[in-house]
Each structure stands twice: as C-alpha cells, then as structure tokens.
Motif scaffolding. Structure first.
Motif, PDB file in Angstrom:
ATOM      1  N   LEU A  57      27.405 -20.585  11.631  1.00 36.33           N
ATOM      2  CA  LEU A  57      27.064 -22.243  10.901  1.00 36.33           C
ATOM      3  C   LEU A  57      28.009 -23.500  11.067  1.00 36.33           C
ATOM      4  CD1 LEU A  57      25.480 -24.080   8.857  1.00 36.33           C
ATOM      5  CD2 LEU A  57      27.230 -23.774   7.018  1.00 36.33           C
ATOM      6  N   PHE A  75      19.481 -24.190  13.382  1.00 32.84           N
ATOM      7  CA  PHE A  75      19.917 -23.982  11.925  1.00 32.84           C
ATOM      8  C   PHE A  75      18.794 -22.922  10.856  1.00 32.84           C
ATOM      9  CE2 PHE A  75      20.432 -25.288   7.489  1.00 32.84           C
ATOM     10  CZ  PHE A  75      21.532 -25.759   7.182  1.00 32.84           C
ATOM     11  N   GLU A 124      21.369 -15.497   6.199  1.00 27.51           N
ATOM     12  CA  GLU A 124      21.450 -16.164   4.991  1.00 27.51           C
ATOM     13  C   GLU A 124      20.959 -14.778   3.539  1.00 27.51           C
ATOM     14  OE1 GLU A 124      24.488 -15.853   5.482  1.00 27.51           O
ATOM     15  OE2 GLU A 124      25.701 -16.606   3.785  1.00 27.51           O
ATOM     16  N   TYR A 137      19.980 -19.834  10.874  1.00 28.96           N
ATOM     17  CA  TYR A 137      21.350 -19.277  10.051  1.00 28.96           C
ATOM     18  C   TYR A 137      20.465 -18.996   8.288  1.00 28.96           C
ATOM     19  CZ  TYR A 137      24.403 -20.939   6.650  1.00 28.96           C
ATOM     20  OH  TYR A 137      25.160 -20.907   5.213  1.00 28.96           O
ATOM     21  N   VAL A 138      19.591 -19.946   8.124  1.00 34.78           N
ATOM     22  CA  VAL A 138      19.199 -19.921   7.020  1.00 34.78           C
ATOM     23  C   VAL A 138      18.625 -18.196   6.420  1.00 34.78           C
ATOM     24  CG1 VAL A 138      17.005 -20.411   5.785  1.00 34.78           C
ATOM     25  CG2 VAL A 138      18.328 -22.351   6.952  1.00 34.78           C
TER      26      VAL A 138
END
Lengths: 496, 81, 126, 497
Positions: free
Chosen positions: A177, A134, A141, A137-138
């Motif tokens: 995600l 995760f 982005e 993912y952050v």
C-alpha cells in the motif's frame, strides 16, 4: 461490445459466498453444491476470457463504464488470462475434493468454510484480473484475510501459525500500500497501463525507487520468497488439508504473478534490469530459496511440512526465471506457475487423502501405503517425478526453459543450482517412496506371502481430483510446446 | 490547515501510540488506542479529509475498540510487556 | 534544514508512527499488543495518504452550487485531492477486517494455550 | 534419403505402454491373463518393429512427429538403420525375457509380480522410444523414463541390499541424467536444433573448447549407463535384482541404451569429422580401452556368477564404445553389430545363471562343479554364449570382433587390436573354468546325477537365444538382416565425411 466474463468470474464467487450463509443456515448440505456451481461458472467465465484473449487480443473492461485512469479498469491480457484459468480450475478441483475432508476435519464449520473458501477464490481471481494498483491491494487483502481465517481453523498449531502469517501478511500488504501511495504521489495515477506510460520519465526519482522497493518487499512477503518465507511452513503444515491444497498452489503463484506484473508491465524491464539490478538480486534470492527449501525439506520428518518447504523452493524457481530476465527464463517462470500449481495441488491433495484415511503423515508411518491406497500413491509418485523434473512430466519442461534461460544469460551458478536442486529433490522424494513402497521385512524378501492388507482407497470425491491433478501433470508436460506457442509466448512481456 | 493545531494533534497522536504499546494493562491499552484513533480522525478532519475522518471515527475508533474490548474481556487483561 | 523538517512534519510523524507500529508487531510478545501495532501501522499509512492529498489553503472537495446556477469556475487548485480519501475509506474497512480476523484468531489461541504471550506459547508447543 | 511418414514407431512404443496398463489393471487375481498380456504385447511389438525393416533396408527413414516440444524440437520418432537395429534387438530379446520371466517368478514364487511385469513393460516401452528417438530431447525423455522404471526392478527384492542397490542405481543414473540435460540444453543454445544427423550436426558450431567440454559431459552422462570404467560401480551392485532383470539390464535395455546413447553422440551428434578435428576420438578410444582391460581383470576376481557376468558386460560395452570411437567403417560396423551379438550371447548367460539359481539356489562359481551332467542343455547354452563372447567362430561374437579388429587396422592403431586380443584371452580365462568344472570336474559333494533341468519356461528361451547366436554367427543376415542394418548404418554415417 466487451465481454462481461472478466468481471463475472470475480463477482460470481463473491455473490455465491454470501449466498452460502443463508442457504447453509437452512441446510448445511447445500453449501457444497453452491460452491461447486459458483466455481464451475467462474471457471467457464475464465475459459471464455482466455478464448477471447487468444482470438481478439487484450480485453479492457471498464468497471461501471468509468474511463481509466479515473475508473477501475480490468485488463486481461495473455498473462492474466492464463493465470485466471489456472486459479479457477485449481480451486474448482479443490472444491470437489473438499467435501469429505471438510466433513471429517471441520464438521461444525462447514458453512463458514465454504463462505470463506469462495471469498478466498474471489480475492485470488480479483488480484489477477484487475488493472488497477489499489484495487489489487484490496483483492490482495480479501484473499489474505480469507487465507488467515481458513488456516486458523486447522488443527492444534493452526491459530498460532495463522497469527504469524497474519503479522507477516499485513506487513507485506502495508508495504504494498505504501508503494501504491508513493507511486501515486509521483505520478498521480493508479492505472497500470497508465503508469507504464508515465513512469519512464521518472525513473531517476527517488520516490519511484522507494515505491518499487516497497512493492518488491510486500510481494515477496506474500509469495513467500526466501528469506521472507518464514511464515509459510507452519501455516501450510497446520492448515486443514483442503486449505493447504488450495493455498499452496495458488497463493504463492498469484504472488509471483503480481511480481511479474509489477516488474515488467508497470515498470519497464529496463528499469529492473539496467537502472537498478533488481533482477540480479532476485535471481540470487531465488537461488537461495531453491537450495534452502530443499535442504530444509530434507530435515523434515512430517510429510506435509516437507512439502511446505518444497513449496518455498518451487517459488524460488519462478523467481529465478523472472530474475534471469530473458525470454527463455520468463517463459520458464510463467510455465512453472502452471506446472507448479498442479504439482503442489496433486501433492497436497495426496497428503490430505492419506490423512483422511489413516490420520498419519509422518514419513516413517507410511509403510504399506501403496497397497492400501494404490492410486493415491501412484499419483504421489508422478507428482514427485514432476517435482524432480523427470520427463515427460510437466516439471521437466519448466526446468528445461529455466536452464535454457540461465545458459542464455551465462549465469552458470544458477544452472548449477537448478541441476543440484533436481538431485536434492530425488533424495527427498525417494525417501518417501521407499517408505511407502518397499518393505524390507524378512517375510517379504523373496517370499510370496502377502500380508492381509486390504485396499482402503480414498473416497471417489477425493480420488477424482487427485487423478485430475495427476493427469494435468502428464498432459501439460506433453503439451507444453503447444501451451507456450498459444499463450505463454504472448504472455511474456513484449520487450524480451 | 492550522499548523499549531496540527502539531498539537500530531503530538497527542504520538503520545497515545507510544502509550498504547507500553501500557501493561491491555484494557487500558485498548482504550488509549481508541483515543489515538479519535485524535487521528480529528487530525484528518482538520486536513480536509472529512469523509475519512468520519469513517475512522465510526469504524476504527468505534467498532475497532468494541472488538478489542470484547476480545480482551474474553482473554486476559494483563500483559507482560 | 530545520525548515525542511518542519514543513514536512506530518510525513515525519507518519514515519515515526509506522516505526512504533512495526516495533510493536515484531518486538512485543503479547499478541494483543501486536495487533495494536498493526492498527498503528495501518493508520500511519492512512495518515500518509491523507497528507499527500492535503494542501495549505485547500478546501473540501465539494463543488458548491453545482446545480442550476450556471457554470462556475472550478479552481482545482483550491480543493484538496479527494482520490486518496476515497482509497483510504476502503483501506479503513480492510484495516478493521484485519483487526476482526486477528482478534478472532487471538481468542482461538487463548482457548488453546491459555495465554497470550508468544514466548509461553512457543514454550508449550515444544 | 527418403522420409516416410509412418505411425509405426509410435505404435511400437505405445503397444507396450498399453500393455503395462493392462497388466496393472488385470492385477494379481488373474495371473494367467496378466502373463498373456505380457506375451501378447511383446509379440505384437516385435511384429511392428520387424515390419519396418524392409523400408529401412531400402534406405528410407520412417518418421513420426507427435508434438512440438519447444521451438525447433519436437517429440519425434525417426527410424534409421541404427535405431531399428537396436529396436529389433530389444524387441526380439524381450519375447525371450518375458517367457523366461514368467518361469522365473513363478519358480521362485516372487512377491509383487504385477509391479514387476508392469515395470518390465514400461522399460521396454522406454527402450523402444530411445531406439526410435529422432532427436536428443526425445532420446533424453525416454532415457529418464527408463531410469525411473528400472528402479523398482533393481530394488525388487526389498532387502536391505536391494534397497541400497536401488539407491546407488538411482544416484548414478540421475546424476548422469542431470549432466546430460545440461549438455543437451547447451547444444540447443548453440544450434537451435537437436535432430540426429548421420555424421553429426555440430560441425562448425561453437568453439572447440566448448565442444570438447560438451562431448566430455555427454560421454560421462551416457557412459554411466554404459558402465564405462569410473562410472561402472552401480552395475555390479544392481546384481541383487532378480535374474531376468539382470538379463534385461545387462543384455538389452539399460546398458545398451547407454551404449546406444554414446554411439548416437559420437556418430550422429558430433560426427566423425568433428571428432577427428578435435582429436577426441583417440582419447575416447583410450578411455574405453582402459575399461576393457581393467574390467576384464575385475571379472577374473569374482566368484559370484552374476557379478562375473556383470564385469564381462562392462568389458564388452567398452569394446563397443572403443570400436565406435575408432571411426572407421569396419570398426563402426563391428561395434554396432556387437551390440546385437553381445545382446544375444549375454542374455543367454544370464538366463543360465537364473536357471541355475532357480533349480539349485547356487550363485557362486565355485559351487557349480559337475552341474553340466544335471543340466546339460543349460550348461550347453552357457558354453555357446561364453565362447561367443570370447569371439570363437562360428558364433556371432566372432563376426563382430573380426570387424572390430579390421577397424583397428584401418585406423592404423595396432594397440587397440592388442587390447581386443587381450580381452578375448581374458574372456577365455574367466569363462573356461566354469565350463570345464561344470562338465568334467567331479563334485566334492554328491550331486544329483540325473537329468534335472529348470522349468521349460526358462530352458526354452535360453536355448533359443543360444541357437540364435549360433545362427547369427553363420548367417549374420538371418532373421532380421542384422548385419545389413549395421553396415548400412556405418556407411551412411561415414558417407557424411
């Protein structure tokens, strides 16, 4: 005692990004040195990390001392240490280069530019360093958002190109995600190492399959793997030259890194090779990318756009190496991450320098350029030879391993694609070189008359990065054996 | 979790989503999107994710709508589709 | 069969919402509509995550009387899983950042082309 | 076989590389200094190369490993007799060519002289690398560098023709490069090594069909630069280059590198035994013989002097390959020696063509009537070169052809002897009219009857190369032990049998 460098190299650019705002508000000129300091520190930290990894093995850094799988863990093994050094070094070089180009292209947005630039680098480094799905993912982005913003401040077509990129990038991120969500539902963990342990029992599960599919599509969009590349040519053509020089070498390579990481160290290679034929599909997509990129590049008259299509084809090389799924192929893929970063860096920097001096980038407008900018054009030639794959430049050696891998895997079609793409690249680049170097004018044929063309070389702050990148192309070519024996052979996932 | 309440909320959410993308007036679309976010956070609160609901209400339904309205007021209200 | 569909209703709704968002992102010509699509798409994913955490009869993941009253028996099964919630807090922030950047880009596009319709922009760029 | 660690081969390569950089940074402003670098570097290089001769003649091998490129393959120089032979040839002729070049470019007031000298130096650096390469990968690396650095020389005139010539050259050689690369990697997957070994290292590896396929690929690949017949098209087109470049291309660096590559493949990768087992030698020999005959006929039809010379080159290169393919001691010795003797003779001929062009701007054979009286030295040198190529004693071409003929008999293949003789006759047929017309025919238009030679910078080198080819014909071991190098190399290759 674990070294702090893995976290420092992400945190430093992040903190400095916010420092640029107050300092830049006070004095505009401060942004550039702040950026340089931040990226130098980050580069040193990444070097230290690589050194530690080589001497003592994989580093596990627990953020806030929370034990994984509950806390976020930064895991640095040979693969990411290697990519970290590339990312931090390339961004440092681009930062050095940025000064004059940004002053010319974006005089009102200097503060904003450097702030977002640092955020972008922090995001890219974060993607590479993290060991948590995760968290990745952050960072993905952060990097992408910074990328959209940076591209959007470019010339006329830029905002629209950036908007398209945003749409595709967001779809990619959302798919990623979703993949994380599906994986979490079936395993209850987000830690990559942990997943690697848990997943083999669940390979038959449809949920895991779907998660994997989402990952591949998401990452494929981010790394612009054909046929998911549609956003790339526009975005990198209209972006400010500095931004293309930062994003073109790094964004796609980091995407490729994420792909390798997910395919082989979150999932097991057997899963991607035997249970579902992902690698085969990937190989064919990559072959398509290589040919499509080269052919589309042939159709371009705009130098920067041509390079953007070449980038599509270069991404194909990395994906092809992964798709071959053997030791030589992966070695080639990982080596190409390094080599292509420097090739693309050099090429986009050169185009930026040409635009800085003449404002031109149509291939037909490049006449007499070798007299005006001899060093820049020499750098272009060397980078071009490297893309073509002429030894002893680095591009040759990645091709060597890729072809070796393809022969090992008895994939003759891929061998043919690799060889043919070399020839296509010859046509591509010699078209440019002929325009820039040869002058089929009557007064020059056999005569000694020299037109009064003075040298207008790019300023030193742009020329030095170009030369660094070019030197890198040569040096990494000669040292490729050394690089492989010290880093890459350990970076290739164990089971090959 | 109360299934009936759940279903009603989901229905509202769905209606709002469809309305938001089909209304031709962008300002209305944005307001409907705000409503969509609001129903969504009610749904989450009801599902036990109170913290997510709060964040959604303040950040997405609040700031997001403000951003949208600002953007729409700086550009055009009418949309062709 | 109907039971199966009904028992998983929020997953079905999440997929429908996602498709609506996806359609808006790809199919709609207006740029603001596309952004609305992004928003719906992302909330749909958040809905999915929240649904994975939810349980029938589960309560908020806050341990009552954790301090000073001796050891309580904590039945993990009676709480909803808090981890997806935490992840989604971050995801919402990411979502709003994307929204901000996208709207800023849209304003820049509007300044340049004086329209928000994709086909008209493409027409002008020829 | 004793191996000595020595940095000399690396120095021989580096010295020209450094020279090239010096040339670039000196630039157009200090022409004399720039030309001084060229000469200095060429002499230095020759000295370094010559200094290796004694070791190699004693049968030792000089080796220098720079860095490991990939598992089992290093960037490595290994100087054996065959490599040194080529190295001596190239470095010796470079001195002549660079002196001549200076005369040529100044005589014609050429443009972009710095680029010209830079690429020249780069070419020689690459040639030296090819000569001393210890394995196929190293050879290939320098081979590609040679390809790329020759391109600007071919396209030097920057006319439409020149650019087309350059494109054609690149297309042919780079496609060949790709083919070679594929074959090399394939061999690497078969054996895990690429080091040259006298007598070959492929024996007993892989299936025979695979090996035949690889052999075909490699010969096709290297055959492009060696201008074997269906792949020769680029060579006459590349004649648009300035004459010293043609001299370099056709006598020393490029085409000889191609032939050198072919011979390395035949003798050091596949080896006589394997080729006999696979029956490939005869096919290759026929293939080369075909080129010999056809190129000779083409040469007869040319009126442009340089194009005629180009086809004569194709002819001779094919003879070299044919000799090597026969795989007998005499044939191999002869073919290696012919690389050297042809180099000296053909470079003389090209020098003469350039001298005529600079002096009179004539390029066609039909215009040369009576020129012998105006430029007796030049045309005299031409006579020696031409007779040598035809194989007249006592010029060095005779010795190589003699050994080649012996080789044909040793292999009991009389047909190739016939081919050799026919080609010699054709040589006479296409060279003799030039000699006769220039000395004895009365020109149609009035020609300057007085002595009027080209600049000394051009005449001296061409006289020297002519004289050397004469001396080598009488004392084949004069100067650099050429003949010994060739014959020991042949002995070592066949010793492996």
């Amino acid at each position: 005692m674990t070294p702090q460098s893995p976290v420092l190299l992400v945190v430093i650019p992040l903190i400095f990004a916010f420092l640029t705002l107050p300092f830049g508000w006070w004095r505009k000129g401060l942004c550039y040195p702040i950026t340089l300091v931040a990226l130098s520190l980050s580069f040193l930290a990444s070097l230290h990390t690589l050194h530690t990894v080589i001497t003592t093995g994989t580093i596990h850094y627990w953020l806030g001392n929370w034990e994984p799988p509950w806390g976020i863990e930064y895991v640095v093994d040979h693969l990411n240490a290697f990519v970290l050094v590339i990312v931090s070094f390339v961004s440092l070089v681009v930062a050095i280069y940025s000064k004059r180009s940004v002053e010319q292209e974006l005089p009102e947005k200097i503060v904003f530019f450097y702030c977002v630039f640092l955020l972008q680098v922090a995001g890219l480094l974060g993607i590479v360093v993290t060991g948590d799905m995760f968290n990745l993912y952050v960072f993905l982005e952060i990097a992408s958002l910074a990328g959209y913003a940076l591209i959007a401040i470019g010339e006329d077509g830029a905002p629209f190109a950036s908007f398209n990129y945003l749409i595709f990038g967001t779809i990619g991120a959302c798919f990623y995600l979703l993949g994380v969500g599906y994986l979490y539902v079936s395993t209850g963990s987000l830690n990559m190492a942990d997943l690697f342990q848990i997943l083999p029992d669940l390979y038959q599960s449809k949920v895991v399959l779907v998660a994997f599919a989402f990952f591949m599509v998401g990452v494929g969009l981010k790394m612009a793997l054909f046929p998911l590349h549609v956003w790339l040519p526009d975005a990198y053509t209209y972006a400010p030259s500095t931004v293309s020089a930062l994003l073109a070498p790094l964004m796609t390579k980091v995407g490729a890194y994420v792909m390798i990481r997910i395919m082989f160290t979150v999932f097991k290679p057997q899963f991607c090779i035997e249970l579902i034929p992902v690698t085969t599909i990937l190989g064919w997509m990559a072959a398509g990318a290589i040919l499509f990129g080269a052919v589309m590049a042939l159709a371009q008259t705009d130098l920067k756009r041509m390079l953007a299509y070449i980038l599509v084809s270069e991404v194909g090389y990395i994906a092809l190496g992964v798709g071959l799924a053997n030791r030589a192929g992966l070695t080639g893929a990982i080596l190409h991450i390094l080599n292509d970063s420097f090739m693309m860096l050099a090429l986009f920097l050169v185009v930026g320098a040409i635009m800085y001096r003449s404002g031109k980038r149509e291939i037909s407008q490049l006449r007499y350029l070798h007299r005006r900018m001899p060093f820049t054009m020499a750098a272009f030639v060397i980078a071009a030879l490297s893309v073509i794959g002429i030894p002893p430049t680095c591009g040759f050696f990645s091709k060597w391993y890729l072809i070796l891998g393809a022969i090992d895997a008895s994939q003759w079609a891929f061998v043919a694609v690799l060889l043919v793409s070399s020839l296509l690249n010859v046509i591509l680049f010699f078209r440019v070189i002929e325009h820039a170097y040869l002058e089929p004018d009557e007064e020059h044929a056999g005569g000694g008359s020299e037109l009064a063309i003075t040298i207008e070389e790019a300023p030193l702050s742009m020329l030095v990065p170009i030369l660094i990148a070019t030197a890198g192309i040569m040096v990494f070519g000669v040292l490729s054996g050394k690089i492989i024996s010290t880093v890459i052979q350990f970076a290739v996932p164990k089971c090959f | 979790m109360i299934a009936a309440f759940d279903l009603v909320l989901l229905l509202f959410v769905l209606i709002c989503a469809i309305a938001a993308i089909s209304v031709k007036d962008l300002l209305s679309a944005v307001i409907i999107l705000g409503a969509y976010s609001f129903f969504m956070c009610l749904l989450w609160a009801e599902m036990g994710a109170v913290d997510v609901a709060f964040t959604e209400a303040s950040v997405s339904a609040g700031i997001g709508t403000v951003l949208f309205i600002a953007a729409v007021s700086k550009t055009k209200r009418r949309s062709k589709d | 069969m109907f039971d199966f569909i009904l028992s998983k209703y929020n997953y079905w709704i999440y997929i429908i919402l996602m498709m609506i968002g996806f359609y808006a992102m790809i199919g709609k010509k207006n740029l603001v509509k596309k952004i609305i699509g992004i928003n719906i798409f992302q909330t749909a994913i958040i809905l999915f995550f929240v649904s994975t955490a939810a349980k029938r009869g589960g309560t908020l993941p806050i341990v009552e009387h954790a301090h000073g009253h001796g050891i309580h028996h904590i039945h993990a099964a009676s709480y909803v899983n808090p981890l997806p919630h935490v992840l989604m807090l971050t995801a919402i922030v990411v979502m709003v950042s994307t929204l901000g950047v996208a709207l800023a880009i849209v304003i820049a596009i509007y300044r340049r082309y004086n329209t928000l319709e994709e086909d008209e922009i493409l027409e002008q760029r020829k | 076989m004793e191996t000595i660690e020595s940095i000399r081969p690396l120095l021989a390569v580096l010295v020209t590389l450094i020279g090239a950089l010096l040339i670039v940074f000196t630039g157009e402003r200090h022409r004399n200094l720039r030309e001084f670098w060229t000469i200095l570097v060429s002499v230095l290089k020759f000295v370094i190369v010559i200094s290796m001769v004694p070791f190699v003649l004693e049968g030792r091998v000089l080796e220098y490993t720079i860095i490991t490129l990939t598992q089992g393959v290093s960037l490595q120089f290994r100087v054996d007799q065959f490599g040194l032979f080529f190295g001596v040839l190239a470095s010796a002729l470079w001195i002549a060519t660079s002196i001549y070049s200076i005369g040529y470019v100044r005589g014609l007031n050429e443009h972009a002289q710095t680029r010209y000298f830079f690429n020249f130096a780069l070419c020689l650096s690459a040639t030296m690398g090819i000569a001393f390469a210890g394995n196929l990968l190293t050879l290939f690396i320098f081979y590609e560098i040679l390809t790329v650095s020759t391109y600007p020389l071919v396209a030097h005139k920057e006319t439409e023709d020149a650019i087309m010539g350059g494109r054609k050259y690149l297309a042919y050689t780079l496609i060949a490069g790709v083919v070679i690369l594929f074959a090399i990697i394939f061999i690497y997957t078969l054996t895990g090594t690429l080091d040259f070994k006298p007598g070959g290292f492929l024996l007993g590896r892989g299936q025979s069909t695979t090996l035949i396929f690889l052999f075909a690929l490699l010969i096709l690949g290297f055959g492009v630069k060696a201008a074997l017949m269906p792949m020769h098209e680029w060579l006459p087109t590349a004649m648009v280059a300035p004459t010293p470049v043609s001299a370099l291309l056709h006598a020393v660096a490029v085409v000889k590198a191609g032939v050198f590559g072919c011979l390395r493949i035949i003798l050091y990768v596949f080896g006589p035994e394997l080729l006999h087992n696979l029956d490939l030698w005869l096919i290759l020999a026929y293939f080369a013989a075909f080129t010999v005959i056809v190129s000779g006929m083409y040469a007869l039809a040319q009126d442009n002097l340089k194009r005629r010379l180009a086809f004569s080159t194709i002819n001779n290169l094919a003879i070299i390959v044919m000799g090597a393919a026969l795989l007998t001691p005499g044939a191999i010795t002869g073919s290696i020696f012919h690389m050297g003797s042809h180099g000296f003779m053909k470079i003389t001929l090209f020098f003469v063509a350039g001298a005529i062009y600079v002096k009179t701007h004539k390029e066609n054979i039909s215009e040369l009537d009576g020129l012998g009286r105006q430029m007796p030295l030049t045309m005299g040198a031409f006579t020696i070169g031409a007779m040598g190529v035809a194989g007249t004693p006592p010029i060095c071409g005779f010795i190589s052809k003699w050994y080649l003929a012996m080789g044909c008999l040793e292999a009991k293949q009389v047909i190739f002897l016939l081919v050799l003789l026919i080609s010699a006759l054709m040589d006479v047929a296409y060279f003799f009219p030039i000699i006769y017309n220039s000395f004895f025919k009365i020109p149609k238009e009035a020609i300057n009857p007085h002595l009027d030679e080209a600049p000394a910078m051009m005449v001296v080198p061409l006289v020297i190369t002519a004289v050397i080819s004469l001396i080598l014909g009488i004392f084949p071991n004069a100067f650099f032990h050429f003949f010994n190098l060739a014959s020991t190399a042949a002995a070592k290759i066949l010793g492996g049998m």
